[in-house]
Design an enzyme around this catalytic site. Structure first.
Site, PDB file in Angstrom:
ATOM      1  N   ARG A 188     -10.393 -17.949 118.710  1.00  0.00           N
ATOM      2  CA  ARG A 188      -9.343 -17.170 118.049  1.00  0.00           C
ATOM      3  C   ARG A 188      -9.979 -16.076 117.199  1.00  0.00           C
ATOM      4  O   ARG A 188     -10.830 -16.357 116.368  1.00  0.00           O
ATOM      5  CB  ARG A 188      -8.519 -18.114 117.162  1.00  0.00           C
ATOM      6  CG  ARG A 188      -7.308 -17.491 116.571  1.00  0.00           C
ATOM      7  CD  ARG A 188      -6.505 -18.532 115.797  1.00  0.00           C
ATOM      8  NE  ARG A 188      -7.149 -18.876 114.534  1.00  0.00           N
ATOM      9  CZ  ARG A 188      -6.535 -19.529 113.539  1.00  0.00           C
ATOM     10  NH1 ARG A 188      -5.285 -19.909 113.668  1.00  0.00           N
ATOM     11  NH2 ARG A 188      -7.170 -19.802 112.423  1.00  0.00           N
TER      12      ARG A 188
ATOM     13  N   PHE B 222       2.418 -25.631 114.314  1.00  0.00           N
ATOM     14  CA  PHE B 222       1.311 -25.930 113.416  1.00  0.00           C
ATOM     15  C   PHE B 222       1.536 -27.320 112.815  1.00  0.00           C
ATOM     16  O   PHE B 222       2.637 -27.633 112.361  1.00  0.00           O
ATOM     17  CB  PHE B 222       1.172 -24.881 112.312  1.00  0.00           C
ATOM     18  CG  PHE B 222      -0.053 -25.139 111.488  1.00  0.00           C
ATOM     19  CD1 PHE B 222      -1.316 -24.913 112.036  1.00  0.00           C
ATOM     20  CD2 PHE B 222       0.036 -25.671 110.216  1.00  0.00           C
ATOM     21  CE1 PHE B 222      -2.457 -25.206 111.304  1.00  0.00           C
ATOM     22  CE2 PHE B 222      -1.107 -25.959 109.496  1.00  0.00           C
ATOM     23  CZ  PHE B 222      -2.358 -25.726 110.035  1.00  0.00           C
TER      24      PHE B 222
ATOM     25  N   TYR C  67      -2.892 -16.840 101.887  1.00  0.00           N
ATOM     26  CA  TYR C  67      -4.362 -16.720 101.891  1.00  0.00           C
ATOM     27  C   TYR C  67      -4.915 -16.200 103.211  1.00  0.00           C
ATOM     28  O   TYR C  67      -6.116 -16.120 103.385  1.00  0.00           O
ATOM     29  CB  TYR C  67      -5.033 -18.035 101.488  1.00  0.00           C
ATOM     30  CG  TYR C  67      -4.679 -19.288 102.256  1.00  0.00           C
ATOM     31  CD1 TYR C  67      -5.114 -19.488 103.569  1.00  0.00           C
ATOM     32  CD2 TYR C  67      -3.972 -20.310 101.644  1.00  0.00           C
ATOM     33  CE1 TYR C  67      -4.820 -20.653 104.244  1.00  0.00           C
ATOM     34  CE2 TYR C  67      -3.666 -21.488 102.316  1.00  0.00           C
ATOM     35  CZ  TYR C  67      -4.098 -21.657 103.622  1.00  0.00           C
ATOM     36  OH  TYR C  67      -3.816 -22.819 104.288  1.00  0.00           O
ATOM     37  N   LYS C  68      -4.016 -15.864 104.139  1.00  0.00           N
ATOM     38  CA  LYS C  68      -4.470 -15.327 105.416  1.00  0.00           C
ATOM     39  C   LYS C  68      -4.419 -13.796 105.359  1.00  0.00           C
ATOM     40  O   LYS C  68      -5.233 -13.181 104.698  1.00  0.00           O
ATOM     41  CB  LYS C  68      -3.575 -15.866 106.537  1.00  0.00           C
ATOM     42  CG  LYS C  68      -3.614 -17.381 106.655  1.00  0.00           C
ATOM     43  CD  LYS C  68      -2.618 -17.842 107.707  1.00  0.00           C
ATOM     44  CE  LYS C  68      -2.577 -19.356 107.778  1.00  0.00           C
ATOM     45  NZ  LYS C  68      -3.817 -19.927 108.282  1.00  0.00           N
TER      46      LYS C  68
ATOM     47  N   ASP D 106       8.579 -20.624 109.368  1.00  0.00           N
ATOM     48  CA  ASP D 106       7.236 -20.629 108.785  1.00  0.00           C
ATOM     49  C   ASP D 106       6.579 -19.310 109.165  1.00  0.00           C
ATOM     50  O   ASP D 106       6.382 -19.027 110.348  1.00  0.00           O
ATOM     51  CB  ASP D 106       6.434 -21.822 109.313  1.00  0.00           C
ATOM     52  CG  ASP D 106       5.029 -21.886 108.706  1.00  0.00           C
ATOM     53  OD1 ASP D 106       4.553 -20.871 108.171  1.00  0.00           O
ATOM     54  OD2 ASP D 106       4.414 -22.967 108.782  1.00  0.00           O
TER      55      ASP D 106
END
Lengths: 404, 404
Positions: free
Chosen positions: A363, A123, A218-219, A193
């Protein structure tokens, strides 16, 4: 799978009871909880209370009535989801800032070890922050290599192996214990991560003997847009390392107002500035829900939801880039498609919100707490409809839906 | 001053109309707006909308409907209060993190200049972050000296003069233009911490030719507890400097997901991670109120409120450590008292919320938007009552009210 079969699974779904805890809009099948988790009623109430009562009525007094300890208290609530001890986690800052702290601190342990090994295609913020971190430590460098070359890239100069546990595009999952061992065998630290892992798959940082970890709330955790991130530092490292972001909240005694920085004990030294309480309140309420969730049950349902969409993709001849073995992936499914962007738009027009990742990835997030088997079955039908009608040809090009 | 005189001033107060915009609790005279500004009705509504509609209903789509640009949009709203151009300010992160970015970037300009000059007794996080910043640049050091020695401390090795414009204890204010000139004359940059200045006194960063500035929005600006901070970078420096916190939001194209960091144009490169939208919403609504405020009018009333409490202190023989000349101070008044901590507690018991700063400072904030002259006159009466009755002898020692 048929609609009836999906409904049959829903009838015995032990997680079905969580759906009512979420304030999802009507007419939407939300397959983007891996980017921004939806609002829970608990978070809505907690934010309102934090705003109106704690801030509005109690004012400055609220710092003594629960605010000042929020980073550690929320960290302790995150700990079970991470396989960590409560005193090994704090909530605050952004994933990027926390990663910067972790990397600079780890690079300073041994002057002979100056290399961060990481993966090309990680990422982006992980690699970008690693660039910033190596610029802060003389002689340090970032060595980003393809996944297949990671093992060979570890060596006597390696300070840190930095990996994202679940890949944000493909959902491929590293074996945390094995790669942590590989890092340790090379004399390096393992920094993880967990942004696409926490709340998606069972985690065991302590069991894997991991050193440091960061991630996003927040996911899958539904903490809120831009919710505070987290930082894990294994107990053995907490007081051997120092944060480069030596802000006053990390001081041993912030309110003694001394000129010299004196790092606080334990995780306290990893705090920086004043915690953002409205965001903290939202996150904390979202986490209270997770205290009721059994991760093994979640993983089972995630695999079921995956199989429904994978079968739909197979029937359409789509190129699924996510591993079929559930132990090798996170909790989303990605298809490679030449018109992925327009296809994502076409699905949105049908009420199925997923997202697109450059250059050709569609996705779709599989979040067992608020998605039913029927939801995902219907999403598969929409996918079929959109593909068979080649709706990507009509999909208007809007600006990208993003922020992963 | 008599109560009638205070009331007479209130009757012609051009700022009196703002009082109803705040959700202050009954029975409290709030003299701590320099620590945590109170809730506005606008912020309450904005947070509720951000939570329920933007997050709850619009979900991921909100990133394209105003969220992603929030740091720059809110920065532009801060700019008039700072005397800056709209494109010179962003909102985000903490004051500490923003200061770290500013200092490390400034230390990297010229390898012959490696010293940060600052003031002993500066707000602690400024010195603490400066310690962290110098550790990230080879050969760099922090030279913190008493105020009287600042001019002499500047020299050919100075990279940065770091000053807090209004002192958090005494409210003493530096002449920004003069000290910026002194820094420039020595070949150094001037970096200002405006945490106790913005919304308290008129500011003119561009007019003073300042280089970089940071500050806090949860005090006079009423942005909310732990609200996002701000960073100002003068246009001439924006693309000559790079942020050490090179997070993905600062990338030229965050959603192209490239491995190499490419800093964005202008202020974009100073962004780090995903912005905390609930906190951003609160701040933005609080700032909309400031668009209606004339700073000269605010300064006039601040001086009147100061005179009321200064007179009350004089009558009691208190040691006022804040300058009498309004151009030499911010917008709070501080008294030195051997029992300052217990005295602050005694005042709180009387409904007058101020605060204490180690070791002997009673600090009272004078915020003209929601305090009337009568409020402040009554606070003076309470101060007299508490002192005359030596109420500090009874005040229970609670944990400190803090977070400045």
């Amino acid at each position: 799978m048929t609609l009836d079969e999906a409904r049959a699974l829903d009838r015995t779904d032990p997680l079905a009871r969580f759906r009512d805890r979420f304030a999802l809009p009507d007419g939407v099948i939300y397959l983007d909880g891996n980017s921004l988790g939806p609002l829970t009623h608990a978070s809505r109430a907690a934010v309102a209370d934090c705003t109106t009562r704690q801030w509005g009525d109690r004012l400055i007094r609220s710092w003594n009535e629960g605010w000042i300890d929020a980073p550690q208290r929320i960290g302790a609530k995150l700990a079970p989801l991470l396989g960590a001890h409560p005193h090994e986690v704090i909530a605050g800052d952004t994933t990027s800032a926390n990663l910067f702290k972790a990397l600079v601190a780890a690079l300073r342990i041994d002057p002979k070890r100056r290399v961060i090994v990481s993966e090309l295609g990680n990422f982006p913020t992980d690699l970008h922050i690693a660039e910033g971190a190596v610029a802060c430590v003389p002689g340090a460098e970032l060595r980003a290599v393809p996944r297949a070359q990671l093992a060979d890239a570890l060596g006597p100069d390696t300070a840190v192996l930095l990996l994202t546990h679940v890949h944000y595009k493909t959902a491929e999952r590293f074996d945390m214990a094995a790669w942590t061992r590989a890092a340790h065998d090379a004399g390096a630290l393992a920094v993880w991560d967990l942004s696409h892992s926490v709340g998606a798959v069972p985690l065991d940082l302590d069991g894997a003997n991991a050193d440091l970890a960061v991630g996003c709330t927040y996911k899958y955790l539904n903490g809120g847009p831009g919710a505070p991130a987290f930082l894990y530092v294994a107990e053995r490292w907490q007081e051997r390392l120092e944060s480069p972001l030596s802000g006053w909240m990390g001081h041993a005694e912030p309110f003694s107002f001394t000129d010299r920085y004196q790092p606080g004990p334990g995780m306290k030294r990893w705090l920086v500035g004043t915690p953002p309480m409205l965001a903290m309140a939202s996150l904390e309420a979202a986490l209270d829900l997770w205290a009721e969730v059994e991760m093994a049950t979640l993983a089972t349902k995630s695999a079921q939801l995956f199989d429904i969409l994978a079968a739909a993709g197979d029937a359409l001849g789509l190129d699924c880039v996510t591993p079929r073995d559930p132990t090798l992936r996170g909790s989303h499914i990605s298809f490679r498609h030449p018109h992925a962007y327009a296809l994502a738009q076409a699905l949105i027009a049908r009420g199925v919100i997923g997202d697109f990742r450059d250059p050709d990835i569609l996705r779709l997030g599989l979040t067992p707490l608020y998605l039913s088997h029927e939801d995902v079955w219907r999403a598969g039908e929409h996918l079929r409809g959109a593909i068979e009608a080649k709706e990507w040809q009509e999909a208007r090009h809007q600006r990208r839906l993003a922020v992963t």
